[in-house]
Design a protein around this motif. Structure first.
Motif, mmCIF file in Angstrom:
data_model
loop_
_atom_site.group_PDB
_atom_site.id
_atom_site.type_symbol
_atom_site.label_atom_id
_atom_site.label_comp_id
_atom_site.label_asym_id
_atom_site.label_seq_id
_atom_site.Cartn_x
_atom_site.Cartn_y
_atom_site.Cartn_z
ATOM 1 N N CYS A 36 0.832 -1.210 0.000
ATOM 2 C CA CYS A 36 0.000 0.000 0.000
ATOM 3 C C CYS A 36 0.865 1.258 0.000
ATOM 4 C CB CYS A 36 -0.938 -0.008 1.202
ATOM 5 S SG CYS A 36 -2.259 -1.240 1.122
ATOM 6 N N HIS A 190 -16.702 2.535 -3.129
ATOM 7 C CA HIS A 190 -16.877 2.810 -1.698
ATOM 8 C C HIS A 190 -17.265 1.548 -0.951
ATOM 9 C CE1 HIS A 190 -19.035 4.199 1.915
ATOM 10 N NE2 HIS A 190 -18.159 5.201 1.900
ATOM 11 N N LEU A 193 -14.191 -0.787 -0.645
ATOM 12 C CA LEU A 193 -13.288 -0.326 0.406
ATOM 13 C C LEU A 193 -13.865 -0.601 1.794
ATOM 14 C CD1 LEU A 193 -12.126 3.094 -1.095
ATOM 15 C CD2 LEU A 193 -10.785 0.992 -0.899
ATOM 16 N N HIS A 196 -13.324 -4.406 2.513
ATOM 17 C CA HIS A 196 -11.941 -4.866 2.633
ATOM 18 C C HIS A 196 -11.092 -4.019 3.572
ATOM 19 C CE1 HIS A 196 -13.288 -6.669 -1.182
ATOM 20 N NE2 HIS A 196 -12.421 -7.627 -0.912
ATOM 21 N N SER A 197 -11.642 -2.955 4.102
ATOM 22 C CA SER A 197 -10.863 -2.125 5.015
ATOM 23 C C SER A 197 -10.723 -2.799 6.377
ATOM 24 C CB SER A 197 -11.533 -0.758 5.181
ATOM 25 O OG SER A 197 -10.903 -0.010 6.197
ATOM 26 N N LEU A 199 -10.700 -1.287 9.078
ATOM 27 C CA LEU A 199 -11.459 -0.473 10.019
ATOM 28 C C LEU A 199 -12.861 -1.035 10.202
ATOM 29 C CD1 LEU A 199 -10.524 3.095 8.684
ATOM 30 C CD2 LEU A 199 -9.573 1.965 10.696
ATOM 31 N N ARG A 201 -16.938 -0.691 10.460
ATOM 32 C CA ARG A 201 -17.852 0.050 9.589
ATOM 33 C C ARG A 201 -18.132 1.465 10.104
ATOM 34 N NH1 ARG A 201 -20.396 -3.431 5.822
ATOM 35 N NH2 ARG A 201 -21.997 -1.873 5.439
ATOM 36 N N PHE A 204 -14.988 3.580 9.482
ATOM 37 C CA PHE A 204 -14.803 3.821 8.049
ATOM 38 C C PHE A 204 -15.766 4.891 7.552
ATOM 39 C CE2 PHE A 204 -15.675 3.092 3.579
ATOM 40 C CZ PHE A 204 -14.410 2.940 3.044
ATOM 41 N N SER A 208 -14.795 8.448 5.823
ATOM 42 C CA SER A 208 -15.302 8.802 4.500
ATOM 43 C C SER A 208 -16.133 10.081 4.549
ATOM 44 C CB SER A 208 -16.131 7.657 3.929
ATOM 45 O OG SER A 208 -17.277 7.396 4.732
#
Length: 361
Positions: A36, A190, A193, A196-197, A199, A201, A204, A208
């Protein structure tokens, strides 16, 4: 005794450790983090157009949704909005910047060559020698001498301009392509991401939301206010007969980003220059225009802030812009405020998640 048990008893073999899955997961995490980071470095030259494309797609999404419902074609609606963006915004901006570049360079040279502050102020009010070189009156020998004296510097300038133009063209292509793609597939990206993040929900969604807040705040709240002040100031410069009013208007746009003083950094010295040049009536008129610009700022900023409210103090925003430019280059004008705003949001979430570790004062 079987061979595996005999090896275990003699210490020649060990049972699988429960730490192996944890170590494998940790190794995978470090690999992903490294990839990354390298990917972010590879995309560094395109941070500014990508950020602008993402924020532009977020702002234009209501228009895109209405067109998609009307014509029943998502790709057609995205293409139409992209074309409207290029024709209505990008083309006028590029034409204006290219047409004003020569005048801006000339104004900068005259200010730098001024021998005193009074002369610099007078040059703002009266302009300079705008005569150009008539190449029709030059013979061959004069042309050779001219090339010998200025050929190397002219070639260096030409290479610099070509390099800047190449970067600009590539940035525009990236911006237009990313804007179209994000307008069409933004919600799907969105969601990907979000899934798969690492973080949670809620975290995240908060990050965002802060990302969208910075985009709306910079483009709508801050940007439109600055453009409106620059437009009013430019009209005033034209009416007062100030040299190179479009250049000064463009400078006023950028100066209006500075908290407290703002556009006064431009129209106030020009007003003083008019007084120094003996144009008292025009100076008074421009002073009135400057007051109108300040009133426009006080009236427009709260109204436009409702469209794009950025929860950052003006001084912090200005420092984030300057620091971003110093660290990331021109793209830092956008990346600096974004990083600072996300960092603030992250600190708030961290304290909310660990109230005992980070107690309130």
């Amino acid at each position: 005794m079987s061979q595996p048990l005999r090896q275990l008893a003699l210490g020649e073999a060990r049972p699988p450790s429960s730490d192996q899955p944890t170590n494998a997961k940790l190794a995978l995490g470090w690999v992903v983090v490294g990839l990354c980071v390298v990917s972010a470095l590879a995309l560094t030259p395109f941070w500014a157009p990508l950020l602008l494309a993402a924020w532009g797609a977020i702002i234009a999404r209501p228009l895109y949704g209405a067109l998609a419902k009307r014509i029943h074609r998502r790709k057609g609606a995205a293409a139409l909005v992209t074309v409207l963006l290029v024709v209505a915004f990008l083309t006028p901006v590029l034409v204006t910047l290219l047409s004003l570049s020569g005048a801006a360079i000339d104004l900068g040279h005259r200010l730098l060559e001024s021998k005193s502050g009074g002369e610099a102020l007078r040059s703002l009010a009266e302009g300079g020698d705008t005569s150009t070189l008539d190449f029709r009156k030059l013979d061959t020998q004069q042309l050779v001498q001219l090339l010998q004296r200025h050929g190397a510097s002219a070639w260096g300038v030409a290479k610099s301009l070509f390099g800047a133009a190449t970067v600009l063209v590539v940035g525009l292509v990236v911006f237009v392509a990313a804007f179209y793609t994000l307008l069409l597939h933004g919600p799907r990206l969105h969601e990907w991401l979000l899934i798969h993040s690492p973080l949670s929900r809620p975290n995240f969604h908060r990050f965002s939301s802060a990302f969208e807040e910075v985009g709306r705040g910079l483009l709508l709240g801050v940007g439109l206010t600055a453009l409106l002040q620059g437009l009013v100031a430019t009209v005033g410069y034209v009416v007062c007969g100030v040299p190179q009013p479009l250049v000064l208007g463009l400078v006023t746009v950028f100066a209006s980003l500075i908290p407290s003083v703002g556009s006064g950094l431009v129209w106030a010295p020009v007003t003083v220059g008019l007084f120094v040049a003996g144009r008292t009536g025009t100076a008074v008129l421009l002073l009135v225009v400057g007051c109108v610009v300040s009133v426009v700022d006080n009236l427009a900023r709260p109204l436009l802030a409702k469209l794009g409210q950025l929860r950052m103090h003006g001084l912090l925003l200005f420092m984030a812009m300057l620091g971003g430019i110093a660290v990331f280059g021109a793209g830092g004008l956008l990346l600096g405020p974004l990083v600072v705003r996300l960092a603030v949001e992250g600190l708030v979430m961290l304290r909310e998640a660990s109230p005992t570790t980070f107690p309130r004062a």
